[in-house]
Design a protein around this motif. Sequence first.
Motif, mmCIF file in Angstrom:
data_model
loop_
_atom_site.group_PDB
_atom_site.id
_atom_site.type_symbol
_atom_site.label_atom_id
_atom_site.label_comp_id
_atom_site.label_asym_id
_atom_site.label_seq_id
_atom_site.Cartn_x
_atom_site.Cartn_y
_atom_site.Cartn_z
ATOM 1 N N PHE A 63 0.632 -1.055 0.106
ATOM 2 C CA PHE A 63 0.249 0.349 0.244
ATOM 3 C C PHE A 63 0.753 1.134 -0.032
ATOM 4 O O PHE A 63 0.525 2.170 -1.139
ATOM 5 N N GLU A 94 -1.548 -2.726 -6.084
ATOM 6 C CA GLU A 94 -2.166 -1.051 -5.291
ATOM 7 C C GLU A 94 -3.774 -1.176 -5.050
ATOM 8 O O GLU A 94 -4.239 -0.764 -5.880
ATOM 9 N N ARG A 141 -4.320 7.997 3.173
ATOM 10 C CA ARG A 141 -5.001 8.104 2.308
ATOM 11 C C ARG A 141 -5.722 6.610 1.498
ATOM 12 O O ARG A 141 -5.103 7.090 0.249
ATOM 13 N N HIS A 267 -13.951 -9.275 -7.746
ATOM 14 C CA HIS A 267 -13.515 -8.392 -7.952
ATOM 15 C C HIS A 267 -14.066 -6.313 -8.092
ATOM 16 O O HIS A 267 -14.743 -6.968 -9.175
ATOM 17 N N ASP A 269 -15.322 -2.348 -7.121
ATOM 18 C CA ASP A 269 -15.500 -1.323 -6.054
ATOM 19 C C ASP A 269 -16.712 -0.434 -5.966
ATOM 20 O O ASP A 269 -17.432 -0.478 -6.683
ATOM 21 N N TYR A 272 -16.259 5.279 -3.587
ATOM 22 C CA TYR A 272 -15.322 5.572 -2.486
ATOM 23 C C TYR A 272 -15.364 5.861 -1.430
ATOM 24 O O TYR A 272 -15.473 5.647 -0.185
ATOM 25 N N GLN B 71 -2.190 10.926 -1.612
ATOM 26 C CA GLN B 71 -3.773 9.806 -1.444
ATOM 27 C C GLN B 71 -2.891 9.264 -2.476
ATOM 28 O O GLN B 71 -2.130 8.871 -3.568
ATOM 29 N N GLY B 72 -3.493 7.993 -1.701
ATOM 30 C CA GLY B 72 -3.644 6.390 -2.005
ATOM 31 C C GLY B 72 -4.567 5.730 -2.799
ATOM 32 O O GLY B 72 -5.580 6.648 -3.107
ATOM 33 N N HIS B 73 -4.416 4.788 -2.816
ATOM 34 C CA HIS B 73 -5.913 3.666 -2.907
ATOM 35 C C HIS B 73 -6.325 4.833 -4.226
ATOM 36 O O HIS B 73 -7.733 4.753 -4.481
ATOM 37 N N LEU B 74 -6.133 4.190 -5.968
ATOM 38 C CA LEU B 74 -5.773 5.532 -6.703
ATOM 39 C C LEU B 74 -7.136 4.834 -7.433
ATOM 40 O O LEU B 74 -7.828 5.132 -8.492
ATOM 41 N N GLY B 75 -7.388 3.374 -7.268
ATOM 42 C CA GLY B 75 -8.340 3.069 -7.939
ATOM 43 C C GLY B 75 -10.022 2.965 -7.991
ATOM 44 O O GLY B 75 -10.691 3.331 -9.299
ATOM 45 N N PRO B 76 -10.209 3.603 -7.042
ATOM 46 C CA PRO B 76 -11.776 3.910 -6.819
ATOM 47 C C PRO B 76 -11.911 5.284 -7.242
ATOM 48 O O PRO B 76 -13.306 5.631 -7.045
ATOM 49 N N LEU B 77 -11.527 6.271 -7.721
ATOM 50 C CA LEU B 77 -11.605 7.271 -7.552
ATOM 51 C C LEU B 77 -12.938 8.136 -9.011
ATOM 52 O O LEU B 77 -13.644 8.720 -8.219
ATOM 53 N N THR B 79 -15.112 6.562 -8.920
ATOM 54 C CA THR B 79 -16.782 6.379 -8.424
ATOM 55 C C THR B 79 -17.061 7.855 -8.260
ATOM 56 O O THR B 79 -18.360 8.104 -7.913
ATOM 57 N N GLU B 80 -16.236 8.520 -8.159
ATOM 58 C CA GLU B 80 -16.664 10.094 -7.332
ATOM 59 C C GLU B 80 -15.646 10.767 -9.179
ATOM 60 O O GLU B 80 -16.721 12.522 -9.027
ATOM 61 N N SER B 90 -11.382 -2.044 -10.032
ATOM 62 C CA SER B 90 -10.535 -0.823 -10.599
ATOM 63 C C SER B 90 -9.181 -1.100 -9.655
ATOM 64 O O SER B 90 -9.484 -1.441 -8.614
ATOM 65 N N ALA B 91 -8.196 -0.976 -10.452
ATOM 66 C CA ALA B 91 -7.375 -0.770 -8.984
ATOM 67 C C ALA B 91 -5.733 0.221 -9.494
ATOM 68 O O ALA B 91 -6.027 0.460 -10.923
#
Lengths: 421, 421
Positions: A63, A94, A141, A267, A269, A272, B71-77, B79-80, B90-91
Amino acid sequence: MKDVYILGGAQTDFVRNWKKEGKNVIALLKEVTDDALKNTNITKTKIKELNTKNKIAIFIGNFAAEYYINQGHLGPLLTEVNPCFYGVPSARYEAACASGSVALDAAITKIKSGDYDLAIVIGWELMKTVDSKVGGDFLGRAAIYEKEGKGVEFPFPKLFGRLAEETVKKYNLDQERYLKNLATISNINYRNGKRNPNAQTREWFMSEKQANTRGVETNELVGGLLAISDCSQVTDGAACVVLSSEDYIKEEKLDSKDYPIIKGWGHRDAPYLFDNKIAESKDNKYILPWTRQTVEDCYQRANMTVDDIDFFETHDCFTSSEYMAISAFGITEPGKEYEAVENGTIDFNGSKPINPSGGLIGCGHPVGASGVRMMLDLYKQVTNKAGEYQIKNARNGMMLNLGGSASTNYCFIVGMKLWKK
Amino acid sequence: MKDVYILGGAQTDFVRNWKKEGKNVIALLKEVTDDALKNTNITKTKIKELNTKNKIAIFIGNFAAEYYINQGHLGPLLTEVNPCFYGVPSARYEAACASGSVALDAAITKIKSGDYDLAIVIGWELMKTVDSKVGGDFLGRAAIYEKEGKGVEFPFPKLFGRLAEETVKKYNLDQERYLKNLATISNINYRNGKRNPNAQTREWFMSEKQANTRGVETNELVGGLLAISDCSQVTDGAACVVLSSEDYIKEEKLDSKDYPIIKGWGHRDAPYLFDNKIAESKDNKYILPWTRQTVEDCYQRANMTVDDIDFFETHDCFTSSEYMAISAFGITEPGKEYEAVENGTIDFNGSKPINPSGGLIGCGHPVGASGVRMMLDLYKQVTNKAGEYQIKNARNGMMLNLGGSASTNYCFIVGMKLWKK
């Protein structure tokens, strides 16, 4: 598509504090890789041979090494462990606490597509390099930092504390009874962890009474209804699994009956922001519908139902997430999770044991490692190699790995081919 | 394995400074995704429909949002960006400046294995949130930070400055002539960038004389022999490509002759430390043998040679890396790269044009975006959609994307099926 086999793997002792030992990430990767290769009878010569044919690759789940150890670009780190890894394709995957599953997913797909014959998947995190408040901010984050993390002390206990509150509200639960259920979940995980020689908490004290006494000095509240006993703890560690193709099994003259395969995956998502998750699920019977959908996708791909699953490893980052997982797995109807907690279904000796390893609360939660650690534990159980924490009749196991506030959801089913439907 | 098609995509204008515009990452992702979906005639309804069947996924390439935007955990962005992305898997994929290629590789493999029918691949980086010295330190995490980055001002110009010095030494080159070659490379990229409406430098001044006058106020030395004119610059931006399966092409009644396919790929990791790279390549005719191997793997998988490739997009993070790539591609023998620079082979109108887009130096280098931007430019050229920077007879193109000091190497060949061997 070809079957993907799990040859074995290794896990570091989650009690360890690598900074205190004066050991860095290369030492961590070396230990877990050496152990995993030894356990799977793979020599450095074999790695070089496979690499000459471009048939081996490395998949790293992590992460936030950027924050914890000032390091990005994590793929090539294994070249520092041993020159046998020179040239071997490698990259980092990640999705916060589900990073290990992203690495597994990529590795599995590469093998089933025929691109590689052997995949070394390593999940790792070194978290004890900073104090828990700084670490809590780092973990912020994994949520949308500007909206859910910044300036919030320990954002994740608060987010999963909200999950607890929303669960009580959605299903009209008696709050005291619900909190008692969470204490039972905590206690099961701690008790299971005591059987696991790699569990972080194996020497720690915990009892159901202690877990159910919240808001006292020995068990402070950390997020709404949740106390320390409801939380997984800061952990250093790595886990490794080695996956192979059927071609590798044949070439190495291994017996395919000795190794489990990946039978299903899911999988998804979710929205967020936690608020958006709850708003979206208002009219759905599941509180986190995309988590349920991930499980359903996994069952569907495996052509299985909950009846075919003998045990579960789930993402109990907090007791409230394990409570939610009970219905997501289909063990009970949503809103009736308390039944499985109260009647012993999810106990070590129950009909649907959850987290025989101790899970994130009992075994530990080095964030990027957890998905791979879960997969390793599925492997151990279905091959009857879990030692003191071996459950009976472990034919097929399912894992659920979450990222952030279940913004990323990953599921896998592992079992021996014999038990394939 | 099934063919993987490129339906199209989009790129943001690399001139832009999103922080100055007061726009955040969601705005960036919204613009590039909306443009890409519009260009590929994919509606939000279609996305929802595909998601119901679990046949669409998102792949994010990014190096260091942790540092640049907390910002980390960028996969779900996504959805915004729009609720149509709720539930879509997403990942995030990371290998420093080759992060975009890791995302592409995962997406391509998912489609050819049949797991998904549509993949939205987005590479992005917002780098103008900090000053260049702080940013230079961030980028030091693409090397082994403790050994090559920490306390070093601008570590990467220095590492690629060392590549320049080692190149001169290995091939006994005349240093002045070599530096003139690098100036030619710089100038070609700047000149090409002027034709590209999304290039960061399209209004900037550069001439061969300027590029060859190093160590003066207008062109300061930044890493050994290299000056500002030899470097790609700090860039904000995103690029998106949409990949599809053959099933999608058929279901949507598209003509498969209108879309290029992925014909080959290569991925190799080299020894992480630059010193180890040079030590390992001592007796090899290539200075970066794993970069060459990546190209060779790609040719082999495509059943092609350099003769089949009409143009290249390469990773000119510095002019010294493009110089190295000339022989890695097989355009010249190693040690004879100067021939292709001096006789016009790699010019826009040459027989093997490199970086008609302007490359990283001319077009810009938002780190995590570059791999995806290269793929988009291959798509544009082979479908004759590159407008002012369209080269002639672009049937098959190759891209080379590097992470760190070529610790990660990625290669792809893209072309119309018609030209498949």
